[in-house]
Motif scaffolding. Structure first.
Motif, PDB file in Angstrom:
ATOM      1  N   ASP A 247       0.952  -1.169  -0.112  1.00 41.07           N
ATOM      2  CA  ASP A 247       0.032  -0.048  -0.202  1.00 41.07           C
ATOM      3  C   ASP A 247       0.628   1.220   0.100  1.00 41.07           C
ATOM      4  N   TRP A 248       2.138   1.063   0.410  1.00 38.96           N
ATOM      5  CA  TRP A 248       3.011   2.409   0.607  1.00 38.96           C
ATOM      6  C   TRP A 248       3.884   2.262  -0.442  1.00 38.96           C
ATOM      7  N   PHE A 249       4.540   0.899  -0.873  1.00 39.77           N
ATOM      8  CA  PHE A 249       5.658   0.963  -1.656  1.00 39.77           C
ATOM      9  C   PHE A 249       5.252  -0.155  -2.757  1.00 39.77           C
TER      10      PHE A 249
ATOM     11  N   LEU B 199      13.863   7.472   4.209  1.00 42.15           N
ATOM     12  CA  LEU B 199      12.879   6.214   4.362  1.00 42.15           C
ATOM     13  C   LEU B 199      12.695   5.484   5.870  1.00 42.15           C
ATOM     14  N   ILE B 200      11.463   5.261   6.178  1.00 35.62           N
ATOM     15  CA  ILE B 200      11.334   4.464   7.284  1.00 35.62           C
ATOM     16  C   ILE B 200      10.212   3.654   6.968  1.00 35.62           C
ATOM     17  N   ALA B 201      10.495   2.283   7.474  1.00 34.18           N
ATOM     18  CA  ALA B 201       9.394   1.289   7.024  1.00 34.18           C
ATOM     19  C   ALA B 201       9.375   0.259   8.270  1.00 34.18           C
TER      20      ALA B 201
ATOM     21  N   ARG C 111       2.898  -0.592  14.787  1.00 34.60           N
ATOM     22  CA  ARG C 111       2.206   0.019  15.802  1.00 34.60           C
ATOM     23  C   ARG C 111       2.779  -0.737  16.968  1.00 34.60           C
ATOM     24  N   GLN C 112       3.911  -1.203  17.206  1.00 34.25           N
ATOM     25  CA  GLN C 112       4.262  -1.806  18.724  1.00 34.25           C
ATOM     26  C   GLN C 112       5.624  -0.739  19.164  1.00 34.25           C
ATOM     27  N   GLY C 113       5.457   0.542  18.685  1.00 33.81           N
ATOM     28  CA  GLY C 113       6.765   1.122  19.382  1.00 33.81           C
ATOM     29  C   GLY C 113       8.184   1.255  18.418  1.00 33.81           C
ATOM     30  N   ILE C 114       7.826   0.364  17.396  1.00 33.36           N
ATOM     31  CA  ILE C 114       9.376   0.451  16.904  1.00 33.36           C
ATOM     32  C   ILE C 114       9.670   1.703  15.884  1.00 33.36           C
ATOM     33  N   GLY C 115       8.752   2.116  15.244  1.00 33.33           N
ATOM     34  CA  GLY C 115       9.125   3.402  14.415  1.00 33.33           C
ATOM     35  C   GLY C 115       9.611   4.285  15.550  1.00 33.33           C
ATOM     36  N   LYS C 116       8.768   4.677  16.462  1.00 36.33           N
ATOM     37  CA  LYS C 116       9.222   5.498  17.672  1.00 36.33           C
ATOM     38  C   LYS C 116      10.609   5.359  18.149  1.00 36.33           C
ATOM     39  N   GLN C 117      10.969   4.001  18.286  1.00 38.43           N
ATOM     40  CA  GLN C 117      12.491   3.638  18.664  1.00 38.43           C
ATOM     41  C   GLN C 117      13.517   4.022  17.760  1.00 38.43           C
TER      42      GLN C 117
ATOM     43  N   ALA D 203      -2.434   8.628   5.665  1.00 33.64           N
ATOM     44  CA  ALA D 203      -3.124   9.323   6.712  1.00 33.64           C
ATOM     45  C   ALA D 203      -2.369   8.773   8.011  1.00 33.64           C
ATOM     46  N   GLU D 204      -2.367   7.699   8.196  1.00 35.74           N
ATOM     47  CA  GLU D 204      -1.604   7.031   9.111  1.00 35.74           C
ATOM     48  C   GLU D 204      -0.210   7.288   9.411  1.00 35.74           C
ATOM     49  N   THR D 205       0.555   7.358   8.171  1.00 35.99           N
ATOM     50  CA  THR D 205       2.014   7.698   8.081  1.00 35.99           C
ATOM     51  C   THR D 205       2.130   9.301   8.734  1.00 35.99           C
ATOM     52  N   ARG D 206       1.224  10.085   8.226  1.00 29.46           N
ATOM     53  CA  ARG D 206       1.352  11.425   8.661  1.00 29.46           C
ATOM     54  C   ARG D 206       1.082  11.551  10.161  1.00 29.46           C
ATOM     55  N   ALA D 207       0.100  10.696  10.795  1.00 28.30           N
ATOM     56  CA  ALA D 207      -0.151  10.741  12.047  1.00 28.30           C
ATOM     57  C   ALA D 207       1.274  10.197  12.946  1.00 28.30           C
ATOM     58  N   PHE D 208       1.652   9.281  12.434  1.00 27.98           N
ATOM     59  CA  PHE D 208       3.049   8.781  13.065  1.00 27.98           C
ATOM     60  C   PHE D 208       3.948  10.062  13.148  1.00 27.98           C
ATOM     61  N   TYR D 209       4.171  10.665  11.859  1.00 33.19           N
ATOM     62  CA  TYR D 209       5.286  11.754  12.007  1.00 33.19           C
ATOM     63  C   TYR D 209       4.792  12.882  13.108  1.00 33.19           C
ATOM     64  N   ARG D 210       3.429  13.278  12.932  1.00 30.52           N
ATOM     65  CA  ARG D 210       3.003  14.205  13.831  1.00 30.52           C
ATOM     66  C   ARG D 210       3.148  13.793  15.330  1.00 30.52           C
ATOM     67  N   SER D 211       2.843  12.636  15.702  1.00 31.64           N
ATOM     68  CA  SER D 211       2.996  12.124  17.086  1.00 31.64           C
ATOM     69  C   SER D 211       4.456  12.192  17.547  1.00 31.64           C
ATOM     70  N   ARG D 212       5.343  12.012  16.578  1.00 36.38           N
ATOM     71  CA  ARG D 212       6.906  12.243  16.759  1.00 36.38           C
ATOM     72  C   ARG D 212       7.317  13.720  16.955  1.00 36.38           C
ATOM     73  N   GLY D 213       6.469  14.750  16.606  1.00 38.14           N
ATOM     74  CA  GLY D 213       6.748  16.181  16.769  1.00 38.14           C
ATOM     75  C   GLY D 213       7.123  16.773  15.457  1.00 38.14           C
TER      76      GLY D 213
HETATM   77  C1  COA Z   1       4.942   4.690   9.753  1.00 32.42           C
HETATM   78  C2  COA Z   1       5.728   3.703  10.415  1.00 32.42           C
HETATM   79  C3  COA Z   1       7.162   3.505  10.123  1.00 32.42           C
HETATM   80  C4  COA Z   1       5.775   3.951  11.974  1.00 32.42           C
HETATM   81  O1  COA Z   1       6.041   3.000  12.734  1.00 32.42           O
HETATM   82  P1  COA Z   1       5.471   2.157  13.700  1.00 32.42           P
HETATM   83  O2  COA Z   1       6.140   1.047  14.489  1.00 32.42           O
HETATM   84  O3  COA Z   1       4.334   1.225  13.155  1.00 32.42           O
HETATM   85  O4  COA Z   1       5.039   3.061  14.608  1.00 32.42           O
HETATM   86  P2  COA Z   1       4.953   3.198  16.352  1.00 32.42           P
HETATM   87  O5  COA Z   1       4.354   1.956  16.719  1.00 32.42           O
HETATM   88  O6  COA Z   1       6.180   3.490  16.820  1.00 32.42           O
HETATM   89  O7  COA Z   1       3.823   4.513  16.692  1.00 32.42           O
HETATM   90  C5  COA Z   1       4.524   5.469  17.434  1.00 32.42           C
HETATM   91  C6  COA Z   1       3.108   6.451  17.360  1.00 32.42           C
HETATM   92  O8  COA Z   1       2.772   7.026  16.219  1.00 32.42           O
HETATM   93  C7  COA Z   1       1.475   7.133  16.003  1.00 32.42           C
HETATM   94  N1  COA Z   1       0.956   5.934  15.004  1.00 32.42           N
HETATM   95  C8  COA Z   1       1.621   5.123  14.659  1.00 32.42           C
HETATM   96  N2  COA Z   1       0.672   4.402  13.662  1.00 32.42           N
HETATM   97  C9  COA Z   1      -0.497   5.022  13.447  1.00 32.42           C
HETATM   98  C10 COA Z   1      -1.590   5.106  12.899  1.00 32.42           C
HETATM   99  N3  COA Z   1      -1.650   3.871  12.151  1.00 32.42           N
HETATM  100  N4  COA Z   1      -2.445   5.621  13.092  1.00 32.42           N
HETATM  101  C11 COA Z   1      -2.577   6.625  14.039  1.00 32.42           C
HETATM  102  N5  COA Z   1      -1.221   6.913  14.773  1.00 32.42           N
HETATM  103  C12 COA Z   1      -0.300   6.337  14.280  1.00 32.42           C
HETATM  104  C13 COA Z   1       0.894   6.889  17.428  1.00 32.42           C
HETATM  105  O9  COA Z   1       0.826   8.110  17.949  1.00 32.42           O
HETATM  106  C14 COA Z   1       1.785   5.638  18.051  1.00 32.42           C
HETATM  107  O10 COA Z   1       1.921   5.676  19.290  1.00 32.42           O
HETATM  108  P3  COA Z   1       1.082   4.769  20.093  1.00 32.42           P
HETATM  109  O11 COA Z   1       0.969   3.700  19.288  1.00 32.42           O
HETATM  110  O12 COA Z   1       1.780   4.932  21.547  1.00 32.42           O
HETATM  111  O13 COA Z   1      -0.511   5.533  20.101  1.00 32.42           O
HETATM  112  C15 COA Z   1       5.056   2.096  10.193  1.00 32.42           C
HETATM  113  O14 COA Z   1       4.006   2.007  10.370  1.00 32.42           O
HETATM  114  C16 COA Z   1       5.308   1.717   8.646  1.00 32.42           C
HETATM  115  O15 COA Z   1       6.168   1.312   8.221  1.00 32.42           O
HETATM  116  N6  COA Z   1       4.290   2.369   8.016  1.00 32.42           N
HETATM  117  C17 COA Z   1       4.071   2.092   6.361  1.00 32.42           C
HETATM  118  C18 COA Z   1       5.297   2.532   5.615  1.00 32.42           C
HETATM  119  C19 COA Z   1       5.559   4.093   5.883  1.00 32.42           C
HETATM  120  O16 COA Z   1       4.338   4.789   6.013  1.00 32.42           O
HETATM  121  N7  COA Z   1       6.538   4.761   5.618  1.00 32.42           N
HETATM  122  C20 COA Z   1       6.814   5.975   5.625  1.00 32.42           C
HETATM  123  C21 COA Z   1       6.581   6.488   4.097  1.00 32.42           C
HETATM  124  S1  COA Z   1       6.845   8.437   4.069  1.00 32.42           S
END
Ligand code: COA
Length: 348
Positions: free
Chosen positions: A219-221, A266-268, A275-281, A313-323
């Motif tokens: 869906d992303w790549f 790139l982050i993936a 959604r297990q905190g790995i992107g955040k780590q 939209a989820e990706t942007r939510a992730f970035y927003r949540s990280r500041g």
């Molecule tokens: C985006 C991505 C790297 C985030 O990594 P992740 O390990 O899933 O994210 P985390 O579990 O560390 O999330 C940290 C916080 O981000 C936010 N967040 C993450 N995924 C989210 C989602 N699907 N919807 C809303 N908020 C989300 C939440 O605030 C989350 O904290 P919480 O779980 O305590 O609520 C991963 O989901 C991914 O690989 N996505 C597909 C590929 C992608 O989008 N890459 C970037 C392309 S530009």
């Protein structure tokens, strides 16, 4: 009274500074000379069943605070806000929590604003000023206790949520901010969300696993050339990996444009591990390293909100949540549709 401890990254709190932070307010370091003003303010700020019953009670509470009964105050981070010369709000921060023995960061024992001074960003201002002071002392996190029976107002809960503060639970395995082992789902204070295996963040390359992860996220790549381009990049660009029991489950690549600014190229994270905190780590480790290199701006480009796509939209939510903050949306960079540039200031 049910209480819970929240913890947050100072870098995120600092970003909270309200736009009207320059309203005519004087911020002064809290001092014993303010004892009576602060006691008055404390009395007015909390309902009687939560705070002090009367002025004597409030004075006794303040004396205990100054005496260090709740921990040693950090003078630079313990402030009184004066509006028109009158006490309007206060934040009181101690070096370490008096209640959570294994919590290793500054602790806010009080934050209160006079009812007549609320809704003007004063609480935010006090919080960000205290955060800046703690950062200057070399700290990276801060914690506090909330109570859900009137001791913490809905506005305060909202503020802590905006600052990305999250529940703190005792650690089983310690923090990974230096690239060491962290619990999966753990935050930087080492807060595992489950007894899952351990994730390590490592600075090394793994193009084969990068390709595997990207192909698992169609869906992303979904564009073959783009995948091959990233796999090529994974051979040369700065690369961070999230490793679970020897297996690469997440990847982040960096591109440095200028000494002061770096792009998250790139982050993936593998779909089974999202959604297990790995992107955040991954980001926490990268940001720690960038701060050490005196990098001050971190940017990422992703698909803009004007393109309807649930995944992005989820990706942007992730970035927003990280500041990260959206800076500008443009058409025609990286692909034909809209790209949003998001940036995050990094302060050391
Ligand atoms: C985006 C991505 C790297 C985030 O990594 P992740 O390990 O899933 O994210 P985390 O579990 O560390 O999330 C940290 C916080 O981000 C936010 N967040 C993450 N995924 C989210 C989602 N699907 N919807 C809303 N908020 C989300 C939440 O605030 C989350 O904290 P919480 O779980 O305590 O609520 C991963 O989901 C991914 O690989 N996505 C597909 C590929 C992608 O989008 N890459 C970037 C392309 S530009």
């Amino acid at each position: 009274m049910p209480k819970s401890t929240l913890i947050g990254d100072l870098a995120d709190l600092v970003l909270l500074a309200p736009p009207n932070a320059d309203q005519p307010i004087d911020y002064v370091l809290l001092d014993r000379d303010h004892r009576e003003d602060v006691a008055d303010l404390y009395l007015a700020s909390y309902p009687p069943h939560v705070g002090a019953a009367d002025l004597n009670d409030a004075l006794a509470e303040m004396d205990s605070t100054y005496a260090g009964d709740f921990g040693t105050l950090i003078p630079e981070a313990s402030l009184l806000a004066l509006r028109g010369g009158r006490a309007a709000g206060s934040i009181q921060v101690v070096h370490r929590s008096p209640w959570d023995a294994d919590l290793d960061c500054p602790f806010i024992i009080e934050l209160f604003v006079h009812p007549a001074a609320r809704d003007h960003g004063l609480g935010r201002s006090l919080l960000t000023r205290a955060a800046v002071a703690c950062q200057r002392l070399g700290e990276t996190q801060i914690a506090l206790r909330t109570s859900d029976e009137g001791g913490t107002s809905p506005a305060a809960f909202h503020l802590y949520q905006l600052a990305g503060m999250r529940p703190y639970r005792k650690s089983v395995q310690s923090s990974g901010s230096d690239g060491s082992t962290v619990g999966r789902g753990a935050d930087r204070a080492g807060i595992p969300s489950s007894a899952d295996p351990l994730i390590t963040i490592e600075r090394r390359r793994d193009p084969r696993a990068t390709e595997e992860i990207l192909r698992a996220l169609p869906d992303w790549f979904g564009i073959e050339d783009a995948i091959l381009g990233y796999v090529e990049d994974a051979r040369s660009k700065t690369s961070y990996l999230a490793i679970d029991d020897g297996r690469t489950v997440g990847v982040a690549l960096l591109e440095s444009h200028f000494p002061q600014s770096v792009e998250l190229h790139l982050i993936a994270v593998h779909p089974n591990y999202r959604r297990q905190g790995i992107g955040k780590q991954l980001l926490a480790q990268i940001e720690d390293d960038l701060r050490e290199q005196s990098v001050s701006l971190f940017q990422v480009k992703t698909v803009g909100a004007s393109f309807d796509h649930a995944g992005y939209a989820e990706t942007r939510a992730f970035y927003r949540s990280r500041g990260f903050l959206a800076l500008e949306e443009m058409n025609g960079i990286s692909w034909d549709g809209p790209t949003v540039i998001m940036v995050k200031p990094l302060r050391s």
